[in-house]
Design a protein around this motif. Sequence first.
Motif, PDB file in Angstrom:
ATOM      1  N   VAL A 141     -11.723   7.308   0.770  1.00  0.00           N
ATOM      2  CA  VAL A 141     -10.369   7.773   1.225  1.00  0.00           C
ATOM      3  C   VAL A 141      -9.289   6.903   0.116  1.00  0.00           C
ATOM      4  O   VAL A 141      -9.499   5.827   0.028  1.00  0.00           O
ATOM      5  N   THR A 142      -8.506   7.640  -0.657  1.00  0.00           N
ATOM      6  CA  THR A 142      -7.681   6.979  -1.390  1.00  0.00           C
ATOM      7  C   THR A 142      -6.376   6.805  -0.940  1.00  0.00           C
ATOM      8  O   THR A 142      -5.921   7.891  -0.344  1.00  0.00           O
ATOM      9  N   ALA A 143      -5.584   6.024  -1.448  1.00  0.00           N
ATOM     10  CA  ALA A 143      -4.472   5.679  -1.208  1.00  0.00           C
ATOM     11  C   ALA A 143      -3.871   5.022  -2.618  1.00  0.00           C
ATOM     12  O   ALA A 143      -4.552   4.511  -3.416  1.00  0.00           O
ATOM     13  N   THR A 144      -2.363   4.731  -2.612  1.00  0.00           N
ATOM     14  CA  THR A 144      -1.681   4.225  -3.793  1.00  0.00           C
ATOM     15  C   THR A 144      -0.992   2.654  -3.186  1.00  0.00           C
ATOM     16  O   THR A 144      -0.038   3.110  -2.416  1.00  0.00           O
ATOM     17  N   ASP A 145      -1.138   1.800  -3.744  1.00  0.00           N
ATOM     18  CA  ASP A 145      -0.026   0.685  -3.772  1.00  0.00           C
ATOM     19  C   ASP A 145       0.904   0.779  -4.536  1.00  0.00           C
ATOM     20  O   ASP A 145       0.889   0.729  -5.845  1.00  0.00           O
ATOM     21  N   LEU A 146       2.305   1.085  -3.841  1.00  0.00           N
ATOM     22  CA  LEU A 146       3.278   1.208  -4.643  1.00  0.00           C
ATOM     23  C   LEU A 146       4.160   0.157  -5.710  1.00  0.00           C
ATOM     24  O   LEU A 146       4.992   0.168  -6.467  1.00  0.00           O
ATOM     25  N   ILE A 147       3.497  -1.228  -5.015  1.00  0.00           N
ATOM     26  CA  ILE A 147       3.929  -2.349  -5.644  1.00  0.00           C
ATOM     27  C   ILE A 147       3.318  -2.528  -6.966  1.00  0.00           C
ATOM     28  O   ILE A 147       3.837  -3.090  -8.028  1.00  0.00           O
ATOM     29  N   SER A 148       1.700  -2.832  -6.968  1.00  0.00           N
ATOM     30  CA  SER A 148       1.036  -2.916  -7.978  1.00  0.00           C
ATOM     31  C   SER A 148       0.929  -1.557  -9.182  1.00  0.00           C
ATOM     32  O   SER A 148       0.627  -1.673 -10.156  1.00  0.00           O
ATOM     33  N   GLY A 149       0.863  -0.440  -8.326  1.00  0.00           N
ATOM     34  CA  GLY A 149       0.579   0.675  -9.126  1.00  0.00           C
ATOM     35  C   GLY A 149      -0.626   1.133  -9.050  1.00  0.00           C
ATOM     36  O   GLY A 149      -1.144   2.050  -9.587  1.00  0.00           O
ATOM     37  N   LYS A 150      -1.692   0.334  -8.355  1.00  0.00           N
ATOM     38  CA  LYS A 150      -2.916   0.621  -8.493  1.00  0.00           C
ATOM     39  C   LYS A 150      -3.533   1.624  -7.310  1.00  0.00           C
ATOM     40  O   LYS A 150      -2.846   1.429  -6.155  1.00  0.00           O
ATOM     41  N   PRO A 151      -4.736   1.927  -7.499  1.00  0.00           N
ATOM     42  CA  PRO A 151      -5.362   2.958  -6.484  1.00  0.00           C
ATOM     43  C   PRO A 151      -6.079   2.126  -5.527  1.00  0.00           C
ATOM     44  O   PRO A 151      -6.633   0.855  -5.677  1.00  0.00           O
ATOM     45  N   MET A 152      -6.046   2.641  -4.299  1.00  0.00           N
ATOM     46  CA  MET A 152      -6.766   1.811  -3.268  1.00  0.00           C
ATOM     47  C   MET A 152      -7.726   2.690  -2.712  1.00  0.00           C
ATOM     48  O   MET A 152      -7.710   3.788  -2.301  1.00  0.00           O
ATOM     49  N   LEU A 153      -9.032   2.494  -2.252  1.00  0.00           N
ATOM     50  CA  LEU A 153     -10.206   3.173  -1.953  1.00  0.00           C
ATOM     51  C   LEU A 153     -10.597   2.525  -0.630  1.00  0.00           C
ATOM     52  O   LEU A 153     -10.904   1.021  -0.547  1.00  0.00           O
ATOM     53  N   TYR A 154     -10.655   3.304   0.365  1.00  0.00           N
ATOM     54  CA  TYR A 154     -11.300   2.870   1.826  1.00  0.00           C
ATOM     55  C   TYR A 154     -12.433   3.396   2.147  1.00  0.00           C
ATOM     56  O   TYR A 154     -12.783   4.695   1.926  1.00  0.00           O
ATOM     57  N   LYS A 155     -13.620   2.673   2.213  1.00  0.00           N
ATOM     58  CA  LYS A 155     -14.971   3.022   2.541  1.00  0.00           C
ATOM     59  C   LYS A 155     -15.403   2.478   3.908  1.00  0.00           C
ATOM     60  O   LYS A 155     -16.382   2.724   4.294  1.00  0.00           O
ATOM     61  N   ALA A 156     -14.470   1.519   4.514  1.00  0.00           N
ATOM     62  CA  ALA A 156     -14.911   0.781   5.795  1.00  0.00           C
ATOM     63  C   ALA A 156     -13.645   0.579   6.411  1.00  0.00           C
ATOM     64  O   ALA A 156     -12.528   0.647   6.073  1.00  0.00           O
TER      65      ALA A 156
END
Length: 311
Positions: A141-156
């Motif tokens: 599952v993907t999300a976005t960190d609006l502070i760093s601008g980086k993608p976040m990936l959730y697998k657990a």
Amino acid sequence: MYKNLKIGLALGGGGARGACHIGVLKSLERRGIIPDIISGTSAGSMIGAMYASQASAAIVEEKYTEHVNGEDFKDLGFRYIPNNEKDDSVFSQVFKQMKNQYILMVSSTRKSLVKNERLAKAANNLFESNQFDDLKIPLIVTATDLISGKPMLYKAGNVVDAVVKSSSIPGFVEPTYIDNRMLLDGGIVFPTPVPPLVGKCDFIIAVNISKAFNASEEPDNIFEITNRARDISTLHLNSYLLKQSDFVISPEHEDVHWSAFDRTEEFIENGYNAAESEMEQLLIQLDSMIEKSVETPKETFWSKLKKRLSL
């Protein structure tokens, strides 16, 4: 049917248009094409999590349609206002001005319109399994960190928590704050989440439900200009992402607004029809991949050793 081929499925974001994914899954399942791993963004993370939990497109369709017609979903406050109809009446123009003034007033004092707890409540009953480890199909599952601008990936961890982060539409759903991160919709970085699957499977099928770009429209106010600028950026980003997949399915959705949940059944049908229309070509490509893997088996340590000893 394709046990020797690891298939990845990337489900893009698009709000109500996400129902198209259900139709695509029905078509794939009918032909014995079951993904070995799923990557989902926003609405794609919701449908992807449901399918990874149930492994049945029919169950996903039943639960999802029941969900969008339920009280918990109504509590989210989705209201569909057509934004692409050419109505030049005086009433329409006055309404547009009132709406724009209200949005401007609210956006200057608030970060969102809906608390993310309400989204979690609405989604909580959709998944058979609430933990990633209990899913029948691996999920990213993907999300976005609006502070760093980086993608976040959730697998657990908790599936609902991940889906809420991925589905938090900027300006509409409240961000999730963790440590120094401000987490929002995965579609900001990955409108169609193909990159998380690269290197993890042999064949990637992407389902694109992003709005198409209408080159004949001309923006005539501040809101339309800023929205169009955003749409152009998303268009080019999504095109780059889709090129990293092996096969793309793009269901028809008439570019309707993301909140058109009253058209869920239509979107499901459109997704099914889009997949069926591409199925022959998809099967040809999958069969070709299998033939190549049989013709050129991967070398192992023992095959390399045997080759050296025979010299």
